[in-house]
Every structure is written in structure tokens, then in C-alpha cells.
Design an enzyme around this catalytic site. Structure first.
Site, mmCIF file in Angstrom:
data_model
loop_
_atom_site.group_PDB
_atom_site.id
_atom_site.type_symbol
_atom_site.label_atom_id
_atom_site.label_comp_id
_atom_site.label_asym_id
_atom_site.label_seq_id
_atom_site.Cartn_x
_atom_site.Cartn_y
_atom_site.Cartn_z
ATOM 1 N N HIS A 65 0.854 -1.189 0.000
ATOM 2 C CA HIS A 65 0.000 0.000 0.000
ATOM 3 C C HIS A 65 0.888 1.236 0.000
ATOM 4 C CE1 HIS A 65 0.932 -0.415 4.267
ATOM 5 N NE2 HIS A 65 0.412 0.775 4.516
ATOM 6 N N HIS A 67 1.501 3.911 1.886
ATOM 7 C CA HIS A 67 2.021 4.679 3.016
ATOM 8 C C HIS A 67 3.536 4.701 2.837
ATOM 9 C CE1 HIS A 67 -1.469 4.425 6.139
ATOM 10 N NE2 HIS A 67 -1.305 5.678 5.759
ATOM 11 N N ASP A 69 6.069 4.550 4.627
ATOM 12 C CA ASP A 69 6.967 3.592 5.294
ATOM 13 C C ASP A 69 7.054 2.271 4.528
ATOM 14 O OD1 ASP A 69 4.259 3.615 6.318
ATOM 15 O OD2 ASP A 69 4.816 2.214 7.891
ATOM 16 N N HIS A 70 6.290 2.152 3.431
ATOM 17 C CA HIS A 70 6.311 0.924 2.622
ATOM 18 C C HIS A 70 6.861 1.117 1.210
ATOM 19 C CE1 HIS A 70 3.885 -1.406 5.596
ATOM 20 N NE2 HIS A 70 3.670 -0.167 5.988
ATOM 21 N N HIS A 154 -7.221 -1.148 6.183
ATOM 22 C CA HIS A 154 -6.219 -0.162 6.594
ATOM 23 C C HIS A 154 -6.714 1.248 6.259
ATOM 24 C CE1 HIS A 154 -2.365 0.972 8.035
ATOM 25 N NE2 HIS A 154 -1.853 1.328 6.875
ATOM 26 N N ASP A 177 -0.278 -3.856 6.454
ATOM 27 C CA ASP A 177 -0.803 -3.065 7.567
ATOM 28 C C ASP A 177 -2.298 -3.294 7.610
ATOM 29 O OD1 ASP A 177 1.735 -2.084 7.719
ATOM 30 O OD2 ASP A 177 1.175 0.034 7.596
ATOM 31 N N HIS A 248 6.415 -4.720 11.993
ATOM 32 C CA HIS A 248 5.704 -3.435 11.887
ATOM 33 C C HIS A 248 5.182 -3.020 13.268
ATOM 34 C CE1 HIS A 248 2.924 -0.309 10.489
ATOM 35 N NE2 HIS A 248 3.626 -0.300 9.359
HETATM 36 ZN ZN ZN Z 1 3.115 0.943 7.780
HETATM 37 ZN ZN ZN Z 2 0.143 1.743 6.430
#
Ligand code: ZN
Ligand code: ZN
Length: 286
Positions: A65, A67, A69-70, A154, A177, A248
Site C-alpha cells: 500500500h 504509506h 513507510d512501505h 487499513h 498493515d 511493523h
Molecule cells: Zn506501515
Molecule cells: Zn500503512
């Protein structure tokens, strides 16, 4: 990394890093004779190399996805692999917005990319990313390797996926997530290894309190978009997975919260093999 295995490259939930924290999310798998990267958070390029895997050796990339951080380091990863000699297209599956990210990354780095093509004789970089849109169902089949995706929960992101990878002998499920959702148990059931995100609810207030500009919206987002560690343990018990790895972590790197807290939360419901993730942790997939 020749035998079937999984390496948790970055296990921190969320984009901010601090002294003592882990790095954001990426997972590297060797399965079905393929090297597969799931997510490309900050630090992924260094972390792949630290597993002894050449950047030119990645066969497939999946992004769960959008976000940051990914996928924050997806462009730099591909650019660096290109400078390391990558010339073939790498299939990349992810939400539709990934194409815009890649095109604008190429724009942002156009001076350098054009220079290296003209000055060093490199192949064009753009085609190195063979972007494909992820959808529910079987998203990849290659020899014995099969990968299935399911939409998880999410919010407010609608296109967020969990993944199930199977090489004919081993089944690995990656939560991405997610909060708990209908259909999740059936997708997880039969996993030899479940890698699941985890949240310690009591740590969320401490995370918010530590911010320079705390906003109640962040707490609401965290609580409705993630899964408490106790719930992860209950899920593992209900579905009978053979082993569980937490990753995570929300929170991560917070004083006063230790590995024991994560273990205690999971152990309320589940007593099977448990791995508490840390950056670089590699698990064999026997
Ligand atoms: Zn994340
Ligand atoms: Zn996320």
C-alpha cells in the site's frame, strides 16, 4: 540466501525514525527459486545488500500500500540497482498510484539519469520498472511459486493488501498493515509462517505524547488501522498457523517497552513458535 527463507529487513511501523529505532518496513523472501521483495521502506537498499543479496538479483517486487513507510525508497532502490548493473525489467506489483510515484521519481532525477545514459552508456532507467496493478486474487505465478493478494483493512487507504506466498511446500502469509477484518482468518489458515503487524495499544498514547505537534487524528488513525498484539495471538490460535513472527511494531524504539511486552501480549492467547522481529532477522522456511 539460496535456501527458502524470509528476512525482515525493517520492522518499524510508521515513517519516522529516531536514535535506537528500527527501520521502516521491507521484507525479503527466497521462495520457489525466486528472490522477492515485499515493500521498500527507508533503508531497504542497504538492508538487501546486508542479506548478501545483490540488488541486481531481485526477481519481483510487491508494494502492499502507499504509506511512505512501505515505498519511500523504491525509486532509490531501483536507481541504485541500475547503477549496480541492472538492465532487465523487474516486475513490480502495487496500487495504481505507484506509476505516478515512479514517473515523478524519474522526473526528479532526470539530470542524473540522462547524464549516466549519455556519459556512461547505461540503458534507459524507465523500463527497468515493469509496473503492474495489484488486484485481489492470484497476482503472480512462476514455476512452483504462487502469490495471492487480499484487500485488508487499513483505513483510510482502500487499496491495501495482505499477501499469501506458496511454493508448493510452504505457505507464508504477510499481513501488510491491517486491522482485523472479515475473511482474514480463512486467508491466514494453513500458513506455515504468519508475519503479522502488531500494535501495543497502551504504547500509542506514549507515541502521540512524544510528538512535537500531537493531533488526535493520529491516535484515531493508528487505533482503527492496525491490530493489537493480543489480537494477533488470538488470530494465530484460531487459525492454527505453525509459526508467528511479529513485525511493523507500533510503537517501536520507545523507552519502557521491551520484547517481553510483545511476547506477553501474544502469549495471552497463543503458545506456538513466536519470533519477535528486528531489523535483519532471517528465518529459514524449512
Ligand atoms: Zn506501515
Ligand atoms: Zn500503512
Amino acid at each position: 540466501m539460496d535456501e527458502p527463507c524470509i528476512a525482515l529487513l525493517g520492522v518499524k511501523g510508521g515513517p519516522a525514525i529516531r536514535p535506537g529505532s528500527n527501520m521502516p518496513t521491507s521484507i525479503l523472501l527466497r521462495l520457489g527459486g525466486r528472490t522477492i521483495l515485499v515493500d521498500a521502506g527507508l533503508g531497504v537498499t542497504r538492508a538487501v545488500c546486508d542479506q548478501g543479496v545483490a540488488l541486481t538479483g531481485i526477481d519481483l517486487i510487491l508494494v502492499t500500500h502507499l504509506h511512505s513507510d512501505h515505498y519511500l525508497e523504491l525509486g532509490p532502490l531501483l536507481h541504485t540497482a541500475w547503477t549496480a548493473g541492472l538492465t532487465r525489467p523487474v516486475p513490480i506489483l502495487g496500487p495504481p498510484g505507484l506509476r505516478q510515484y515512479w514517473e515523478r521519481f524519474l522526473d526528479a532525477m532526470a539530470f542524473d539519469i540522462d547524464l549516466r545514459i549519455a556519459d556512461e552508456g547505461r540503458v534507459p532507467l524507465a523500463p527497468v520498472a515493469d509496473l503492474r496493478e495489484m488486484a485481489e486474487g492470484e497476482v503472480w505465478r512462476d514455476g512452483p511459486l504462487r502469490i495471492e493478494a487480499i484487500l485488508n483493512a487499513h483505513p483510510p487507504i482502500e487499496e491495501s493488501y495482505a499477501l499469501r506466498l506458496w511454493d508448493g511446500a510452504r505457505r507464508v502469509v504477510l499481513s501488510g498493515d491491517t486491522a482485523p477484518f472479515a475473511g482474514w482468518d480463512a486467508f491466514v489458515a494453513g500458513a506455515d509462517l504468519l508475519v503479522h503487524e502488531a500494535m501495543l495499544t497502551r504504547g500509542v498514547d506514549a507515541v502521540i505524547a512524544g510528538l512535537a505537534h500531537p493531533d488526535p487524528r493520529l491516535k484515531a488513525h493508528i487505533l482503527r488501522a492496525h491490530t493489537p498484539a493480543e489480537e494477533v495471538g488470538a488470530l494465530a490460535a484460531r487459525t492454527g498457523v505453525k509459526a508467528l513472527a511479529l513485525n511493523h511494531f507500533v510503537p517501536d524504539g520507545l523507552p519502557g517497552i521491551t520484547e517481553d511486552d510483545w511476547v506477553a501480549a501474544v502469549r495471552q492467547h497463543w503458545d506456538g513458535p513466536l519470533h519477535i522481529g528486528r531489523d535483519g532477522l532471517r528465518l529459514p522456511l524449512g
